[in-house]
Write a protein that holds these residues in place. Structure first.
Motif, PDB file in Angstrom:
ATOM      1  N   GLU A 192      67.617  44.180  -4.636  1.00  0.00           N
ATOM      2  CA  GLU A 192      68.554  43.863  -3.553  1.00  0.00           C
ATOM      3  C   GLU A 192      69.692  44.871  -3.504  1.00  0.00           C
ATOM      4  N   SER A 195      68.431  48.511  -2.690  1.00  0.00           N
ATOM      5  CA  SER A 195      68.041  48.591  -1.274  1.00  0.00           C
ATOM      6  C   SER A 195      69.274  48.734  -0.386  1.00  0.00           C
ATOM      7  N   VAL A 208      72.472  45.938   7.184  1.00  0.00           N
ATOM      8  CA  VAL A 208      72.308  45.249   5.900  1.00  0.00           C
ATOM      9  C   VAL A 208      73.658  44.669   5.501  1.00  0.00           C
ATOM     10  N   ASP A 297      61.668  49.685   5.434  1.00  0.00           N
ATOM     11  CA  ASP A 297      60.747  48.869   4.643  1.00  0.00           C
ATOM     12  C   ASP A 297      59.646  49.707   4.014  1.00  0.00           C
ATOM     13  N   THR A 300      61.282  51.337   0.865  1.00  0.00           N
ATOM     14  CA  THR A 300      61.555  50.377  -0.205  1.00  0.00           C
ATOM     15  C   THR A 300      60.302  49.615  -0.629  1.00  0.00           C
ATOM     16  N   ASN A 302      58.968  47.173   0.859  1.00  0.00           N
ATOM     17  CA  ASN A 302      59.270  45.753   1.053  1.00  0.00           C
ATOM     18  C   ASN A 302      58.090  45.081   1.757  1.00  0.00           C
ATOM     19  N   ARG A 305      58.540  41.039   4.731  1.00  0.00           N
ATOM     20  CA  ARG A 305      59.089  40.990   6.082  1.00  0.00           C
ATOM     21  C   ARG A 305      57.907  41.132   7.041  1.00  0.00           C
ATOM     22  N   ASN A 340      66.603  41.594   0.726  1.00  0.00           N
ATOM     23  CA  ASN A 340      65.842  42.809   0.416  1.00  0.00           C
ATOM     24  C   ASN A 340      65.465  42.905  -1.061  1.00  0.00           C
ATOM     25  N   GLY A 343      62.464  44.848  -2.406  1.00  0.00           N
ATOM     26  CA  GLY A 343      62.422  46.294  -2.221  1.00  0.00           C
ATOM     27  C   GLY A 343      62.593  47.083  -3.499  1.00  0.00           C
TER      28      GLY A 343
END
Length: 438
Positions: A192, A195, A208, A297, A300, A302, A305, A340, A343
């Protein structure tokens, strides 16, 4: 007597000749009589010249980036330098308007005006369209919020409103609120935090929420008034939690309709394919923000999402018509990239499982915010992204060195993903980019 009469007649004749000459002269100065039509359509309703009907197209309002250099072998790009210098003086600020020119207001429900192209250079969102993107979190707002919560006394910890059941909504003595996220393991809080700082490196921090770290210490001054709540939360003493700005009145966000196909999959998003034609300002402004999200994304890794929606398509063909996980719209209209924690760290550990969705998702996008593309290429060229990320983190969070550094394999993976993304941007530029005047 006769002589006098002849003289008078001659004088009268001269006067008549002069008068007639003057009338002729006046008559030549008057415009000829014309019949006006009963009505004339205003200029903005006149039919436009059809495309391809001959004659030069009007020059674009916004400056186009220079064409990328190619090597002698044909096709391959020499270096990243050509794109790194895109409109260096103008990209960071709005274009200047000529004196006296007023900015045209376009209602959100109407198509973006044809004379203000949504894309310039073939692959970059126009600056005029970028100016319409809601501002999100400003630097000043973020700094003020961070100053209010770092080390501040928590007076209440409440359940709900912040995601997982282990999280809490904290209220501080001055009334400021924050979501306190407690990770099942430390890598979630590390992901978190890193990211958030990667978003700052990319210039995406407006999407963010501001983030600060804190340590759970039952005897510490910050938590002294919430001892019972800490015990009920079952947080481990000494663990690090993240504090992110609490945001009221968030709304869910669905993948924009122009991007979805009938079977739920995503169409390629590029200017040359006609996907952007006849779209409203609201739709285009959303797509500008979505393209930033896709790049973020991917970098990272991620998976929590849009990628999770793509994964769910195999048993839920309508999942793309539902709200996207961890993506919301703030009261001002800006998209907010929430939660996040998947990530960088955890996402990198399981990247092999999710990149079969992440990579095609990235490759479906061939139009970018120019400023974001430039930041990506700068980080790629420097080959020191992990080091820059670590410096930024340590500058803002010196009390938590244990969450700072990416492991070497993860630092290398971040750089490889930047390489892949930079090559994709340049591929789009080579394939769809337009030279000035074309």
């Amino acid at each position: 007597m006769g002589r006098r009469m002849r003289g008078a007649a001659a004088t009268a004749g001269l006067w008549l000749l002069a008068l007639s000459s003057l009338l002729v002269l006046w008559g030549g100065l008057l415009p000829p009589r014309t019949e006006l039509p009963a009505s004339r359509p205003p200029e903005d309703r006149l039919p436009r010249r059809p495309a391809g009907s001959g004659g030069p197209e009007p020059a674009p309002r916004l400056p186009l980036p220079p064409p990328l250099a190619r090597d002698a072998g044909g096709g391959s790009l020499k270096t990243f330098r050509a794109l790194l210098t895109l409109a260096a003086g103008a990209a960071d600020g709005p274009p200047r308007e000529p004196p006296g020119e007023r900015r045209r207001h376009v209602p959100a429900g109407q198509p973006w005006p044809e004379e203000r192209a949504a894309v310039h250079g073939g692959v970059f969102w126009s600056r005029g369209l970028e100016e319409q993107v809601p501002p999100g979190f400003s630097e000043a707002q973020a700094a003020a919020w961070l100053a209010a919560v770092r080390g501040a006394r928590v007076v209440a910890l409440e359940r709900g409103g912040c995601g997982r059941s282990s999280n809490r909504l904290a209220r501080f003595a001055d009334g400021t609120r924050a979501c306190v996220r407690y990770g099942i393991n430390p890598e979630q809080i590390q992901g978190e935090a890193l990211s958030y700082y990667l978003a700052r490196l990319l210039g995406l921090q407006r999407h963010v929420p501001p983030l600060a770290l804190a340590r759970v210490e039952a005897r510490g001054a910050q938590w002294a008034q919430v001892q019972e709540e800490l015990r009920a939360a079952h947080w481990t003493e000494g663990s690090v939690v993240s504090l992110t700005r609490w945001l009221p009145n968030l709304t869910d966000v669905v993948v924009p309709a122009p991007w979805r196909s009938e079977d739920g999959h995503l169409r390629p998003l590029r200017a040359a394919g006609g996907e952007l034609a006849n779209r409203s300002q609201a739709e285009l402004v959303d797509l500008v923000q979505w393209t930033d999200l896709i790049l973020f994304d991917y970098l990272t890794a991620n998976f929590d999402r849009l990628v999770s929606n793509l994964f769910s398509l195999q048993w839920d063909p309508r999942v793309m018509q539902r709200a996207t996980s961890n993506l919301h719209r703030g009261p001002g209209g800006a998209l907010v990239f929430l939660d996040n924690e998947a990530g960088l760290v955890h996402g990198y550990r399981v990247a092999g499982m999710w990149d079969k969705y992440n990579e095609p998702l990235l490759q479906s996008v061939c139009v970018f915010r120019e400023r974001t593309a430039r930041r990506v290429l700068e980080l790629q060229r420097g080959q020191d992204a992990a080091a820059r990320l670590l410096r930024l983190y340590r500058h803002h969070e010196p009390r938590f060195p244990e969450l700072a550094a990416l492991a070497d394999p993860h630092a290398q993976l971040l750089q490889r993903r930047l390489d892949f993304l930079a090559k994709h941007i340049l591929h789009c530029k080579a394939k769809h980019g337009r030279r000035p005047g074309t």
